[in-house]
Design an enzyme around this catalytic site. Structure first.
Site, PDB file in Angstrom:
ATOM      1  N   ASN A   9       0.756  -1.541  -0.196  1.00 59.22           N
ATOM      2  CA  ASN A   9       0.118   0.329  -0.316  1.00 59.22           C
ATOM      3  C   ASN A   9       1.652   1.308  -0.206  1.00 59.22           C
ATOM      4  OD1 ASN A   9      -1.194   2.201   0.505  1.00 59.22           O
ATOM      5  ND2 ASN A   9      -2.259   1.570   2.261  1.00 59.22           N
ATOM      6  N   TRP A  10       0.655   1.666  -0.685  1.00 60.57           N
ATOM      7  CA  TRP A  10       1.834   3.383  -1.271  1.00 60.57           C
ATOM      8  C   TRP A  10       1.325   4.464  -0.268  1.00 60.57           C
ATOM      9  CZ3 TRP A  10       3.589   2.914  -6.552  1.00 60.57           C
ATOM     10  CH2 TRP A  10       4.784   1.462  -7.308  1.00 60.57           C
ATOM     11  N   LYS A  11      -0.579   4.517  -0.469  1.00 51.65           N
ATOM     12  CA  LYS A  11      -0.296   5.423   0.879  1.00 51.65           C
ATOM     13  C   LYS A  11      -0.347   6.756  -0.425  1.00 51.65           C
ATOM     14  CE  LYS A  11      -0.378   3.361   4.787  1.00 51.65           C
ATOM     15  NZ  LYS A  11       0.417   3.307   6.574  1.00 51.65           N
ATOM     16  N   HIS A  94      -8.943   1.298   5.632  1.00 53.28           N
ATOM     17  CA  HIS A  94      -8.367   1.366   5.694  1.00 53.28           C
ATOM     18  C   HIS A  94      -8.079   2.329   6.867  1.00 53.28           C
ATOM     19  CE1 HIS A  94      -3.484   2.331   6.556  1.00 53.28           C
ATOM     20  NE2 HIS A  94      -3.549   1.170   6.128  1.00 53.28           N
ATOM     21  N   GLU A  96      -6.966   4.261   8.071  1.00 53.99           N
ATOM     22  CA  GLU A  96      -5.554   6.468   8.112  1.00 53.99           C
ATOM     23  C   GLU A  96      -7.194   6.942   6.974  1.00 53.99           C
ATOM     24  OE1 GLU A  96      -2.620   5.053   5.679  1.00 53.99           O
ATOM     25  OE2 GLU A  96      -1.643   5.319   7.729  1.00 53.99           O
ATOM     26  N   GLU A 166      -5.329  -4.972  11.071  1.00 53.32           N
ATOM     27  CA  GLU A 166      -3.863  -3.921  10.903  1.00 53.32           C
ATOM     28  C   GLU A 166      -4.600  -3.189  12.375  1.00 53.32           C
ATOM     29  OE1 GLU A 166      -2.190  -3.180   7.074  1.00 53.32           O
ATOM     30  OE2 GLU A 166      -3.835  -1.968   7.194  1.00 53.32           O
ATOM     31  N   GLY A 172       2.754   1.949  10.912  1.00 48.52           N
ATOM     32  CA  GLY A 172       3.798   3.148  10.433  1.00 48.52           C
ATOM     33  C   GLY A 172       4.610   3.008  12.021  1.00 48.52           C
ATOM     34  N   SER A 212       3.894  -2.636  10.210  1.00 47.42           N
ATOM     35  CA  SER A 212       4.971  -2.596  10.729  1.00 47.42           C
ATOM     36  C   SER A 212       6.114  -3.739   9.869  1.00 47.42           C
ATOM     37  CB  SER A 212       5.449  -1.799  12.303  1.00 47.42           C
ATOM     38  OG  SER A 212       4.762  -0.303  12.378  1.00 47.42           O
ATOM     39  N   GLY A 233       2.863  -1.680   4.270  1.00 45.05           N
ATOM     40  CA  GLY A 233       2.499  -0.032   3.897  1.00 45.05           C
ATOM     41  C   GLY A 233       4.333   0.686   3.688  1.00 45.05           C
ATOM     42  N   GLY A 234       4.663   0.695   4.661  1.00 49.79           N
ATOM     43  CA  GLY A 234       6.029   1.837   4.549  1.00 49.79           C
ATOM     44  C   GLY A 234       7.628   0.930   3.430  1.00 49.79           C
TER      45      GLY A 234
HETATM   46  P1  PGA Z   1       3.158   0.270   8.053  1.00 48.07           P
HETATM   47  O1  PGA Z   1       1.812   0.000   7.444  1.00 48.07           O
HETATM   48  O2  PGA Z   1       3.268  -1.070   7.341  1.00 48.07           O
HETATM   49  O3  PGA Z   1       3.647   0.858   7.424  1.00 48.07           O
HETATM   50  O4  PGA Z   1       2.769   0.221   9.495  1.00 48.07           O
HETATM   51  C1  PGA Z   1       0.810  -0.772   7.178  1.00 48.07           C
HETATM   52  C2  PGA Z   1      -0.516  -0.087   6.399  1.00 48.07           C
HETATM   53  O5  PGA Z   1      -0.663   1.243   6.771  1.00 48.07           O
HETATM   54  O6  PGA Z   1      -1.016  -0.491   5.521  1.00 48.07           O
END
Ligand code: PGA
Length: 249
Positions: A9-11, A94, A96, A166, A172, A212, A233-234
């Site tokens: 997930n590149w956000k 998600h 966010e 999640e 993150g 993470s 994510g990251g």
């Molecule tokens: P993260 O994000 O790996 O940076 O913790 C995961 C996500 O939000 O899908």
């Protein structure tokens, strides 16, 4: 059949040239694997991502979509628009989107319905916040999130549902649920889905862990029986890290 999946997930990261560069690195480095590999770039780069990845074993998915089929919803993107640029899978719910854009369970239920009505597959995200876990409410929260958004579905709808647990406190933050915590929750999720829709549905639904995940912890998390992969994510923003995570599965 339950599939292993690694989804990036590149956000809100990577403009067009960065998208092309990272995709080309991935094309060069992603191994042949039985697992499904997905990446979710921002809306404006989906079409180009689809073109760059044509013929390769990496799928392009969207990070969100609107629940209406079309109409006066300035700034929004519909299921049909996604499909018209080669996207058949969408991430919904998600944390966010829930936290910053007010997406609540009832809205997510409507988005899920629209995605399924358009023959799209959904990666449905959910998970508890830190206070919930501290108060030992995490199972109740997760159960409510699933019931409110997904338990009105029909049995056959589940072939197009992928779950992504999640825990919000792990997204993150560098904090990861321990492999044992992930397994405990994933087993619980599979149990409640099985109770509601039958064991065939429960056994076949892929349940990803997100929060993470990185090269150093992926193999241990993925080794757990009920963890079918990860939503990353990251660590999905660097080809070497994302590829290491794919190798871990
Ligand atoms: P993260 O994000 O790996 O940076 O913790 C995961 C996500 O939000 O899908």
């Amino acid at each position: 059949m339950r599939r292993k999946i690694v989804a990036g997930n590149w956000k809100m990261n990577n403009d067009l040239s960065q998208t092309e560069a990272l995709l080309n690195d991935l094309i060069a480095q992603v191994p042949q694997t039985d697992a499904r590999v997905m990446i979710a770039p921002t809306f404006v780069n989906l079409f180009q991502a689809f073109n760059v990845l044509k013929g390769h074993n990496i799928e392009v998915v969207a990070q969100n979509m609107h629940q209406a089929e079309k109409g006066a919803y300035t700034g929004e993107v519909s299921a049909q628009m996604l499909k018209s640029v080669g996207v058949n899978t969408v991430i919904l719910g998600h944390s966010e989107r829930r936290a910053y854009f007010g997406e609540i369970d009832e809205l997510l239920a409507a988005k899920v319905d629209t995605a399924l009505a358009n023959d799209m597959e959904v990666v449905f995200c959910f998970g508890e916040e830190l206070e919930d876990r501290k108060a030992e409410n995490h199972f109740a929260i997760v159960e409510a999130q699933l019931k409110n958004a997904l338990f009105h579905l029909q049995k056959e709808d589940w072939k197009n549902i992928i779950l992504a647990y999640e825990p919000v406190w792990a997204i993150g933050t560098g904090e990861t649920a321990s492999p044992a915590q992930a397994q405990e929750m994933h087993a619980f999720i599979r149990k409640i889905v099985s109770e509601a829709f039958g064991s065939e549905v429960g056994n076949n639904v892929s349940i990803l862990y997100g929060g993470s995940v990185k090269p150093a912890n992926a193999a241990e998390i993925f080794s757990k029986e009920d963890v079918d992969g990860g939503l990353i994510g990251g660590a999905a923003l660097k080809a070497a890290d994302f590829v290491a995570i794919i190798n871990a599965i």
